[in-house]
Write a protein that holds these residues in place. Structure first.
Motif, PDB file in Angstrom:
ATOM      1  N   GLY A 161      51.642  -9.702  49.815  1.00 47.76           N
ATOM      2  CA  GLY A 161      50.924 -10.511  50.790  1.00 47.76           C
ATOM      3  C   GLY A 161      51.661 -11.778  51.138  1.00 47.76           C
ATOM      4  O   GLY A 161      52.899 -11.850  51.053  1.00 47.76           O
ATOM      5  N   ALA A 162      50.896 -12.807  51.495  1.00 44.54           N
ATOM      6  CA  ALA A 162      51.493 -14.055  51.941  1.00 44.54           C
ATOM      7  C   ALA A 162      50.578 -15.226  51.630  1.00 44.54           C
ATOM      8  O   ALA A 162      49.353 -15.095  51.675  1.00 44.54           O
ATOM      9  CB  ALA A 162      51.765 -14.008  53.446  1.00 44.54           C
ATOM     10  N   GLY A 214      61.713 -11.840  63.633  1.00 48.76           N
ATOM     11  CA  GLY A 214      63.100 -12.093  64.012  1.00 48.76           C
ATOM     12  C   GLY A 214      63.881 -10.817  64.102  1.00 48.76           C
ATOM     13  O   GLY A 214      63.657  -9.884  63.304  1.00 48.76           O
ATOM     14  N   ASP A 215      64.779 -10.715  65.099  1.00 48.33           N
ATOM     15  CA  ASP A 215      65.587  -9.516  65.330  1.00 48.33           C
ATOM     16  C   ASP A 215      64.721  -8.277  65.570  1.00 48.33           C
ATOM     17  O   ASP A 215      65.092  -7.167  65.175  1.00 48.33           O
ATOM     18  CB  ASP A 215      66.536  -9.250  64.145  1.00 48.33           C
ATOM     19  N   GLY A 216      63.573  -8.474  66.179  1.00 47.22           N
ATOM     20  CA  GLY A 216      62.709  -7.339  66.499  1.00 47.22           C
ATOM     21  C   GLY A 216      61.900  -6.804  65.338  1.00 47.22           C
ATOM     22  O   GLY A 216      61.228  -5.772  65.456  1.00 47.22           O
ATOM     23  N   ASN A 217      61.932  -7.496  64.195  1.00 47.79           N
ATOM     24  CA  ASN A 217      61.197  -7.043  63.010  1.00 47.79           C
ATOM     25  C   ASN A 217      60.106  -8.036  62.640  1.00 47.79           C
ATOM     26  O   ASN A 217      60.205  -9.229  62.925  1.00 47.79           O
ATOM     27  CB  ASN A 217      62.145  -6.887  61.818  1.00 47.79           C
ATOM     28  N   PHE A 218      59.085  -7.525  61.962  1.00 43.80           N
ATOM     29  CA  PHE A 218      58.048  -8.368  61.380  1.00 43.80           C
ATOM     30  C   PHE A 218      58.143  -8.283  59.865  1.00 43.80           C
ATOM     31  O   PHE A 218      58.287  -7.194  59.307  1.00 43.80           O
ATOM     32  CB  PHE A 218      56.651  -7.910  61.816  1.00 43.80           C
ATOM     33  N   ALA A 219      58.061  -9.429  59.196  1.00 41.97           N
ATOM     34  CA  ALA A 219      58.050  -9.412  57.732  1.00 41.97           C
ATOM     35  C   ALA A 219      56.801  -8.698  57.230  1.00 41.97           C
ATOM     36  O   ALA A 219      56.833  -7.940  56.260  1.00 41.97           O
ATOM     37  CB  ALA A 219      58.104 -10.833  57.192  1.00 41.97           C
ATOM     38  N   LEU A 220      55.678  -8.950  57.912  1.00 45.96           N
ATOM     39  CA  LEU A 220      54.412  -8.324  57.557  1.00 45.96           C
ATOM     40  C   LEU A 220      53.591  -8.139  58.826  1.00 45.96           C
ATOM     41  O   LEU A 220      53.424  -9.088  59.599  1.00 45.96           O
ATOM     42  CB  LEU A 220      53.661  -9.193  56.552  1.00 45.96           C
ATOM     43  N   TYR A 221      53.099  -6.927  59.045  1.00 48.84           N
ATOM     44  CA  TYR A 221      52.351  -6.592  60.264  1.00 48.84           C
ATOM     45  C   TYR A 221      51.149  -5.745  59.884  1.00 48.84           C
ATOM     46  O   TYR A 221      51.268  -4.781  59.113  1.00 48.84           O
ATOM     47  CB  TYR A 221      53.262  -5.825  61.222  1.00 48.84           C
ATOM     48  N   LEU A 222      49.978  -6.099  60.406  1.00 46.88           N
ATOM     49  CA  LEU A 222      48.755  -5.312  60.205  1.00 46.88           C
ATOM     50  C   LEU A 222      48.186  -4.948  61.569  1.00 46.88           C
ATOM     51  O   LEU A 222      48.105  -5.797  62.465  1.00 46.88           O
ATOM     52  CB  LEU A 222      47.718  -6.110  59.411  1.00 46.88           C
ATOM     53  N   ASP A 223      47.744  -3.687  61.731  1.00 44.13           N
ATOM     54  CA  ASP A 223      47.195  -3.274  63.015  1.00 44.13           C
ATOM     55  C   ASP A 223      45.730  -3.681  63.139  1.00 44.13           C
ATOM     56  O   ASP A 223      45.130  -4.220  62.200  1.00 44.13           O
ATOM     57  CB  ASP A 223      47.376  -1.770  63.235  1.00 44.13           C
ATOM     58  N   SER A 231      56.425  -3.600  57.021  1.00 46.21           N
ATOM     59  CA  SER A 231      57.091  -4.731  56.370  1.00 46.21           C
ATOM     60  C   SER A 231      58.590  -4.500  56.443  1.00 46.21           C
ATOM     61  O   SER A 231      59.097  -3.482  55.949  1.00 46.21           O
ATOM     62  CB  SER A 231      56.637  -4.881  54.921  1.00 46.21           C
ATOM     63  N   ASN A 232      59.295  -5.429  57.090  1.00 51.14           N
ATOM     64  CA  ASN A 232      60.740  -5.319  57.249  1.00 51.14           C
ATOM     65  C   ASN A 232      61.380  -6.683  57.021  1.00 51.14           C
ATOM     66  O   ASN A 232      60.704  -7.713  56.995  1.00 51.14           O
ATOM     67  CB  ASN A 232      61.096  -4.805  58.641  1.00 51.14           C
ATOM     68  N   ARG A 233      62.684  -6.685  56.884  1.00 49.48           N
ATOM     69  CA  ARG A 233      63.420  -7.937  56.712  1.00 49.48           C
ATOM     70  C   ARG A 233      63.234  -8.795  57.964  1.00 49.48           C
ATOM     71  O   ARG A 233      63.317  -8.308  59.087  1.00 49.48           O
ATOM     72  CB  ARG A 233      64.901  -7.659  56.481  1.00 49.48           C
ATOM     73  N   SER A 234      62.994 -10.093  57.763  1.00 51.15           N
ATOM     74  CA  SER A 234      62.811 -11.016  58.879  1.00 51.15           C
ATOM     75  C   SER A 234      63.762 -12.193  58.749  1.00 51.15           C
ATOM     76  O   SER A 234      64.199 -12.541  57.646  1.00 51.15           O
ATOM     77  CB  SER A 234      61.369 -11.536  58.910  1.00 51.15           C
ATOM     78  N   LEU A 235      64.066 -12.813  59.903  1.00 47.05           N
ATOM     79  CA  LEU A 235      64.896 -14.019  59.882  1.00 47.05           C
ATOM     80  C   LEU A 235      64.140 -15.198  59.277  1.00 47.05           C
ATOM     81  O   LEU A 235      64.732 -16.114  58.718  1.00 47.05           O
ATOM     82  CB  LEU A 235      65.337 -14.368  61.309  1.00 47.05           C
ATOM     83  N   THR A 236      62.816 -15.171  59.387  1.00 43.47           N
ATOM     84  CA  THR A 236      62.011 -16.288  58.895  1.00 43.47           C
ATOM     85  C   THR A 236      62.147 -16.464  57.394  1.00 43.47           C
ATOM     86  O   THR A 236      62.296 -17.584  56.894  1.00 43.47           O
ATOM     87  CB  THR A 236      60.526 -16.087  59.247  1.00 43.47           C
ATOM     88  N   PHE A 237      62.101 -15.350  56.663  1.00 42.31           N
ATOM     89  CA  PHE A 237      62.075 -15.425  55.197  1.00 42.31           C
ATOM     90  C   PHE A 237      63.256 -14.714  54.517  1.00 42.31           C
ATOM     91  O   PHE A 237      63.397 -14.817  53.302  1.00 42.31           O
ATOM     92  CB  PHE A 237      60.775 -14.820  54.662  1.00 42.31           C
ATOM     93  N   HIS A 238      64.075 -13.964  55.284  1.00 38.38           N
ATOM     94  CA  HIS A 238      65.168 -13.183  54.701  1.00 38.38           C
ATOM     95  C   HIS A 238      64.634 -12.286  53.569  1.00 38.38           C
ATOM     96  O   HIS A 238      65.275 -12.153  52.514  1.00 38.38           O
ATOM     97  CB  HIS A 238      66.285 -14.084  54.182  1.00 38.38           C
ATOM     98  N   ASN A 239      63.495 -11.709  53.807  1.00 38.17           N
ATOM     99  CA  ASN A 239      62.798 -10.936  52.778  1.00 38.17           C
ATOM    100  C   ASN A 239      63.211  -9.478  52.751  1.00 38.17           C
ATOM    101  O   ASN A 239      63.711  -8.936  53.740  1.00 38.17           O
ATOM    102  CB  ASN A 239      61.289 -10.994  53.030  1.00 38.17           C
TER     103      ASN A 239
END
Length: 291
Positions: A161-162, A214-223, A231-239
């Motif tokens: 989570g976050a 960032g870069d077309g990805n979301f670190a965390l996304y819920l519909d 959940s993918n790598r994001s520029l915001t958190f480099h996760n």
């Protein structure tokens, strides 16, 4: 200015900032909001000085040292790594199926220091309030001024989570601050802080809620039905991916708010009234469910 401790005792540091004259009023209004113990009637002549254009130019001359802001990553409070969770979980039986004292013990070292000791309130539980983003927004509306924890469990038993610096709301633009961070608690423990690359902390619409991008990805996304997420790598958190796979099926979701307010539940509506009771030191908060 502020006071800090040194080996020789206490010293005071002073900082000067230059602002265009037309922005002084807004600056002082913000200052009074941040320092409510002061009032606009206080004498500010000792902290304001009007400068002509030549003086302003001299202050921004290249001879001055470089004051370009540098991004400094957050550090974990190592003193809390070995401290057991000392709060108490108070909720009616069956209300929480996810958050435990052990989980809060895992999260405790990563939390911002200003919320240590503040009680927690469960605003949303999928088990109690149903599976929809609309229901989640409705339950979280009274607490939009408070930081919270969004906790998710997928069908493969990953818990992640976050920590959100502000409440969950519908917003067409990204909002929040660099205090926001991502985490995974099971099967292993990982935490990802803001990396300064962008300010895409969180955004909510009637179709989805996201944290980090960032870069077309979301670190965390819920519909919108809280059935599926990514959940993918994001520029915001480099996760790394938080869930079992980049696309996951949701098993359950809970939202817990940090608030030193007293919440009164009148069955049909929830109101928030002020009752300041912040503790200091390590986390000693209590947990309450608002069903």
């Amino acid at each position: 200015s502020y006071q800090f401790e040194t080996e020789e005792g206490y010293s005071k540091a002073h900082f000067w900032v230059c602002v265009p004259e037309e922005d002084v009023s807004e600056l002082m209004n913000n200052f009074y909001q941040l320092c409510p113990h002061l009032s606009p009637m206080d004498d500010t002549s000792n902290c304001l000085m009007k400068c002509d254009e030549d003086y302003w130019t001299s202050l921004t001359d290249a001879t001055l040292p470089d004051r370009t802001p540098q991004f400094v990553p957050r550090e974990v409070d190592s003193d809390l790594m070995s401290e057991p969770f000392s709060g108490t979980l108070n909720y009616p039986a069956g209300k929480s199926v996810l958050l435990t004292e052990d989980m809060m013990g895992q999260l405790q070292p990563y939390l911002p220091c200003h919320i240590i000791g503040i009680d927690m309130l469960q605003a949303y539980s999928m088990k109690v309030h149903g599976m929809s983003l609309r229901s989640l927004y409705n339950q979280c509306e009274p607490y939009q001024d408070f930081p919270c924890i969004l906790l998710i469990k997928d069908t493969r038993q990953y818990v992640f989570g976050a920590y959100l610096s502000e409440g969950i709301i519908q917003s067409p633009k990204y909002y929040g601050s660099g205090e926001t961070f991502l985490f995974r608690l099971s099967p292993d423990e990982k935490c990802y802080f803001w990396q300064g690359s962008n300010h895409y902390f969180m955004m909510g619409t009637h179709e989805y809620f996201t944290v980090g991008a960032g870069d077309g990805n979301f670190a965390l996304y819920l519909d919108e039905m809280l059935e599926k997420g990514t959940s993918n790598r994001s520029l915001t958190f480099h996760n790394d991916t938080l869930s079992s796979e980049s696309s996951f099926n949701v098993l359950t979701v809970e939202v817990w708010y940090f608030t030193d307010e007293t919440v009164q539940d009148d069955s049909d509506s929830v109101s928030v009234t002020s009752e300041k009771s912040r503790a200091s030191g390590q986390y000693r908060g209590n947990f309450y469910n608002i069903g």
